[in-house]
Design a protein around this motif. Sequence first.
Motif, PDB file in Angstrom:
ATOM      1  N   ASN A 106       0.837  -1.154  -0.026  1.00 10.94           N
ATOM      2  CA  ASN A 106       0.155   0.004   0.015  1.00 10.94           C
ATOM      3  C   ASN A 106       1.101   1.309   0.124  1.00 10.94           C
ATOM      4  OD1 ASN A 106      -2.797  -0.034   0.001  1.00 10.94           O
ATOM      5  ND2 ASN A 106      -2.741  -1.034   1.849  1.00 10.94           N
ATOM      6  N   GLY A 107       0.389   2.052  -0.962  1.00 13.41           N
ATOM      7  CA  GLY A 107       1.252   3.370  -1.007  1.00 13.41           C
ATOM      8  C   GLY A 107       2.308   3.541  -1.655  1.00 13.41           C
ATOM      9  N   ALA A 108       3.045   2.292  -2.335  1.00 13.02           N
ATOM     10  CA  ALA A 108       4.018   2.095  -3.091  1.00 13.02           C
ATOM     11  C   ALA A 108       3.858   3.062  -4.513  1.00 13.02           C
ATOM     12  CB  ALA A 108       4.320   0.818  -3.746  1.00 13.02           C
ATOM     13  N   GLY A 109       2.922   3.281  -4.730  1.00 13.34           N
ATOM     14  CA  GLY A 109       2.892   4.175  -6.060  1.00 13.34           C
ATOM     15  C   GLY A 109       2.078   3.484  -7.150  1.00 13.34           C
ATOM     16  N   LYS A 110       1.427   2.380  -6.882  1.00 14.29           N
ATOM     17  CA  LYS A 110       0.843   1.613  -8.038  1.00 14.29           C
ATOM     18  C   LYS A 110      -0.202   2.724  -8.943  1.00 14.29           C
ATOM     19  CE  LYS A 110      -0.432  -1.671  -5.345  1.00 14.29           C
ATOM     20  NZ  LYS A 110       0.153  -1.124  -3.984  1.00 14.29           N
ATOM     21  N   SER A 111      -1.250   3.195  -7.956  1.00 12.99           N
ATOM     22  CA  SER A 111      -2.390   3.960  -8.807  1.00 12.99           C
ATOM     23  C   SER A 111      -1.785   5.265  -9.342  1.00 12.99           C
ATOM     24  CB  SER A 111      -3.256   4.193  -7.747  1.00 12.99           C
ATOM     25  OG  SER A 111      -4.192   3.081  -7.145  1.00 12.99           O
ATOM     26  N   THR A 112      -0.658   5.888  -8.734  1.00  7.56           N
ATOM     27  CA  THR A 112      -0.044   6.949  -9.347  1.00  7.56           C
ATOM     28  C   THR A 112       0.661   6.709 -10.751  1.00  7.56           C
ATOM     29  OG1 THR A 112       0.619   7.648  -7.137  1.00  7.56           O
ATOM     30  CG2 THR A 112       1.821   8.880  -8.792  1.00  7.56           C
ATOM     31  N   LEU A 113       1.138   5.494 -10.670  1.00  8.30           N
ATOM     32  CA  LEU A 113       1.857   5.117 -11.913  1.00  8.30           C
ATOM     33  C   LEU A 113       0.800   4.802 -12.977  1.00  8.30           C
ATOM     34  CD1 LEU A 113       4.874   4.332 -12.688  1.00  8.30           C
ATOM     35  CD2 LEU A 113       4.323   2.136 -12.167  1.00  8.30           C
ATOM     36  N   PHE A 114      -0.353   4.461 -12.689  1.00 11.37           N
ATOM     37  CA  PHE A 114      -1.585   4.146 -13.409  1.00 11.37           C
ATOM     38  C   PHE A 114      -1.942   5.579 -14.024  1.00 11.37           C
ATOM     39  CE2 PHE A 114      -3.897  -0.265 -13.585  1.00 11.37           C
ATOM     40  CZ  PHE A 114      -2.450  -0.735 -13.826  1.00 11.37           C
ATOM     41  N   ASN A 115      -1.947   6.401 -12.987  1.00 14.13           N
ATOM     42  CA  ASN A 115      -2.491   7.962 -13.330  1.00 14.13           C
ATOM     43  C   ASN A 115      -1.488   8.550 -14.579  1.00 14.13           C
ATOM     44  OD1 ASN A 115      -4.850   7.820 -11.893  1.00 14.13           O
ATOM     45  ND2 ASN A 115      -3.840   8.504 -10.206  1.00 14.13           N
ATOM     46  N   LEU A 116      -0.215   8.211 -14.204  1.00 11.46           N
ATOM     47  CA  LEU A 116       0.739   8.765 -15.014  1.00 11.46           C
ATOM     48  C   LEU A 116       0.795   8.319 -16.408  1.00 11.46           C
ATOM     49  CD1 LEU A 116       3.867   8.805 -12.813  1.00 11.46           C
ATOM     50  CD2 LEU A 116       2.494  10.549 -13.508  1.00 11.46           C
ATOM     51  N   ILE A 117       0.534   6.762 -16.526  1.00 10.60           N
ATOM     52  CA  ILE A 117       0.360   6.186 -17.874  1.00 10.60           C
ATOM     53  C   ILE A 117      -1.014   6.577 -18.643  1.00 10.60           C
ATOM     54  CG2 ILE A 117      -0.085   3.986 -18.980  1.00 10.60           C
ATOM     55  CD1 ILE A 117       1.531   2.572 -16.645  1.00 10.60           C
TER      56      ILE A 117
END
Length: 265
Positions: free
Chosen positions: A43-54
């Motif tokens: 949790n909080g690793a940045g997975k959703s953020t990475l998706f938001n960037l892509i």
Amino acid sequence: MTNTPPLALELRNVHKRFGQTDIIRGTDLAIAPGERVALIGPNGAGKSTLFNLISGRFAPSSGQIFLNGQRIDGKQPFEINRLGLSRSFQITHLFAGLSVFDNLRCAILWSLGYRYSFLRFLAHLHDVNARARQLMAQIRLDTRRNVLAANLTYAEQRALEIGVTIAGNAPVILLDEPTAGMSRSETTRFIQLIKEVTEGRTLLTVEHDMGVVFGLADKIAVLVYGQIIAFDTPDKVRANSRVQEAYLGSVVADAPAEGYLHVRN
Ligand SMILES: Nc1ncnc2c1ncn2[C@@H]1O[C@H](COP(=O)(O)OP(=O)(O)O)[C@@H](O)[C@H]1O
Ligand SMILES: [Mg+2]
């Protein structure tokens, strides 16, 4: 000289900072066409953020992102969608007051570039209805055609969201925790469904549960604190000592019969 097809998705040294905080810290990723990749990490690793960037919701602070060889970082989400990438969200995005059938028809019309033109709508109506029926069968909601999205069970809503995500036939699909909140047996069935409906496409999916991804993914990318520390086949990732140290340290291998590892949250 051989012409190798471009990668479906490629990240080159991508960084994302929110204020003073580095969330994505130099991520590289290369996904071949048709590959199924699971992105795992605490949790909080940045997975959703990475998706938001892509998907274009955020622009990277630095680095480059390519879709089918075409540079997409900094583009708007709808532009990236038109270029062949479709994503689902961690939280369900459906029209609650529309039926299953109409949610799918909206998604199909949107993917056709339909812009409130009644004549264009009529010209497409037959094809749209046929495609919506096909999708309903694929996501096993054909008996729920006229039920409002709001009145579906949670698992059915998630299935409908998958239908909406694949409606436009995008070759690259991003799913953010598609099985979140589901029971074990629902999850198993749902993973099978995802496998079927993404056949032949490139898939990047976020999962929490290692057990879930072993049956689905060709490769696993492990994101820890904004960096991908491993990207390999499930067996190799499981055997990777760096992964065990950094990520699986919080995990118990409690189901050897299935060969599964379960994350303890
Ligand atoms: N829009 C934002 N503004 C500031 N911080 C954010 C934003 N989005 C995410 N973060 C932070 O980035 C970190 C990673 O979040 P997230 O990508 O949601 O992780 P994951 O999906 O792996 O659980 C978290 O610390 C979160 O608080
Ligand atoms: Mg997330």
